[in-house]
Design an enzyme around this catalytic site. Structure first.
Site, PDB file in Angstrom:
ATOM      1  N   HIS A 121       0.868  -1.180   0.000  1.00 38.55           N
ATOM      2  CA  HIS A 121       0.000   0.000   0.000  1.00 38.55           C
ATOM      3  C   HIS A 121       0.909   1.236   0.000  1.00 38.55           C
ATOM      4  O   HIS A 121       1.988   1.231   0.610  1.00 38.55           O
ATOM      5  CB  HIS A 121      -0.916  -0.012   1.227  1.00 38.55           C
ATOM      6  CG  HIS A 121      -2.076  -0.948   1.061  1.00 38.55           C
ATOM      7  ND1 HIS A 121      -3.342  -0.650   1.530  1.00 38.55           N
ATOM      8  CD2 HIS A 121      -2.171  -2.149   0.445  1.00 38.55           C
ATOM      9  CE1 HIS A 121      -4.163  -1.646   1.217  1.00 38.55           C
ATOM     10  NE2 HIS A 121      -3.479  -2.576   0.573  1.00 38.55           N
ATOM     11  N   GLU A 123       1.141   4.266   1.332  1.00 41.20           N
ATOM     12  CA  GLU A 123       1.684   4.927   2.520  1.00 41.20           C
ATOM     13  C   GLU A 123       2.684   4.049   3.262  1.00 41.20           C
ATOM     14  O   GLU A 123       3.628   4.528   3.885  1.00 41.20           O
ATOM     15  CB  GLU A 123       0.569   5.415   3.458  1.00 41.20           C
ATOM     16  CG  GLU A 123      -0.481   4.396   3.858  1.00 41.20           C
ATOM     17  CD  GLU A 123      -1.629   4.280   2.847  1.00 41.20           C
ATOM     18  OE1 GLU A 123      -1.358   3.932   1.691  1.00 41.20           O
ATOM     19  OE2 GLU A 123      -2.795   4.488   3.234  1.00 41.20           O
ATOM     20  N   CYS A 180      -6.586   3.120   4.390  1.00 39.00           N
ATOM     21  CA  CYS A 180      -7.599   2.067   4.460  1.00 39.00           C
ATOM     22  C   CYS A 180      -7.820   1.634   5.908  1.00 39.00           C
ATOM     23  O   CYS A 180      -6.970   1.819   6.766  1.00 39.00           O
ATOM     24  CB  CYS A 180      -7.195   0.880   3.580  1.00 39.00           C
ATOM     25  SG  CYS A 180      -5.700   0.019   4.091  1.00 39.00           S
ATOM     26  N   CYS A 245      -3.835   0.142   6.871  1.00 36.85           N
ATOM     27  CA  CYS A 245      -2.953   1.314   6.963  1.00 36.85           C
ATOM     28  C   CYS A 245      -3.334   2.201   8.143  1.00 36.85           C
ATOM     29  O   CYS A 245      -2.467   2.770   8.806  1.00 36.85           O
ATOM     30  CB  CYS A 245      -2.979   2.094   5.651  1.00 36.85           C
ATOM     31  SG  CYS A 245      -2.231   1.175   4.297  1.00 36.85           S
TER      32      CYS A 245
END
Ligand SMILES: [Zn+2]
Length: 335
Positions: A121, A123, A180, A245
């Site tokens: 992901h 980040e 997320c 995240c």
């Protein structure tokens, strides 16, 4: 029979009553469901719009520059980056890392040799790139001790048992959408006019969530002792669980961004701010990244603390892009 101020509310009330009758679920009174978010603690999180806009612009421009002429790499859904600012010189803003990505690996590709990245992901990748920058800065420090000519963002601790970031340098995380998990799942929901919480999933606010293997989105993790992920379980086909995240950012707000290995040499490094490009809701972001643990995470041994990053949304927000996310993850860092 249930009634409500509107047809929608009456339906929801009837559904709650049915569920509680059928499965013994107790309908939570609306006043009790925001307990993960003590609003009084939220007053310090606002950051100046101009700074939020600059951070967003720097990351987006760097990504365009890096991928210009390469339409495959330029395709992305989630874009993230870390910017370093210098409080002694407000013009001194440096993009440390830029990353894209929305996927995790399948359990069958896990590597015991550490040769595979589990979570791509954007980040998460942006933080990994920050680590690379930190290692390169430590490397410079060692070289300076030899020939005395490199400047770094670190300074030595008084007890000479490690280093910390010089206090004027701050790190800011930009993500083009809410992270997320807990911060994103409730984000598009409008608050009711009377400030009560009637979201259909409100009882799962603040829960740990895991990313869905081979898919997008997150699901809440069930509490219980039978919930431990095992290597042989995954190999046999048990779903691989990767923290959302939102949960990882909450973790960074306690243990810092630098990771376990660098903790041996560095004081924890905390995020000064988080800037989103869309789906920003202060109340949900605050709960997700620190509010939900502030009652339980207290009295941390110094220099650790519960960090409360400032937050805002960039002015030029991104619209929702309904296309399929590409399967690649781009990563770059200034080192
Ligand atoms: Zn994510």
């Amino acid at each position: 029979m249930k009634s409500g101020n509107s047809k929608k509310l009456a339906k929801a009330a009837a559904a709650r009553q049915t569920l509680s009758k059928l499965y013994g679920l107790i309908a939570t009174p609306p006043s009790a469901v925001l307990h993960h978010t003590p609003i009084s603690s939220m007053c310090n999180i606002h950051m100046p719009q101009t700074l939020a806009d600059k951070i967003a612009k720097l990351v987006c421009e760097k990504f365009s520059e890096l991928t210009s002429g390469n339409p495959t790499l330029a395709k992305r859904k989630v874009l993230a980056g870390i910017v370093m600012t210098n409080e002694n010189d407000l013009e001194d803003m440096k993009v440390i890392s830029v990353a894209t990505g929305t996927k995790c690996i399948n359990g069958e590709h896990l590597s015991l040799q550490g040769q595979c990245i589990n979570d791509c992901h954007a980040e998460i990748m942006a933080r990994r790139c920050l680590l690379h920058f930190l290692y390169s800065q430590l490397d410079k420090l060692v070289q300076r001790k030899v020939n005395g000519q490199f400047s770094t963002v670190f300074e030595e601790l008084e007890n000479q048992k490690g280093y910390r970031i010089q206090p004027q340098y701050k790190f800011h995380l930009y993500i083009n959408t809410a992270p997320c998990g807990d911060a994103r799942i409730f984000a598009p929901h409008e608050e009711e006019a009377d400030r009560t919480d009637r979201h259909p999933n409100r009882q799962s606010r603040g829960l740990l969530r895991t990313k869905i293997e081979s898919g997008e989105g997150t699901i809440p993790i069930k509490a219980g002792a039978d919930n431990i992920q095992t290597w042989d379980g995954v190999l046999q086909g048990e779903r691989l669980r990767t923290m959302s995240c939102s949960d990882k950012i909450a973790k960074w707000n306690v243990v810092g961004l630098q990771g376990a290995l660098l903790s041996h040499f560095l004081e924890p490094i905390y995020l000064e701010s988080i800037v989103l490009g869309s789906l920003f809701s202060a109340i949900h972001m605050y709960r997700a990244v620190c509010g939900r643990i502030e009652q339980t995470v207290q009295g941390l041994p110094s220099p650790y603390r519960l960090n409360q990053p400032k937050m805002n949304q960039g002015s030029s927000t991104e619209s929702r892009q309904p296309q399929k996310a590409p399967t690649i993850s781009v990563n770059w860092d200034c080192g």
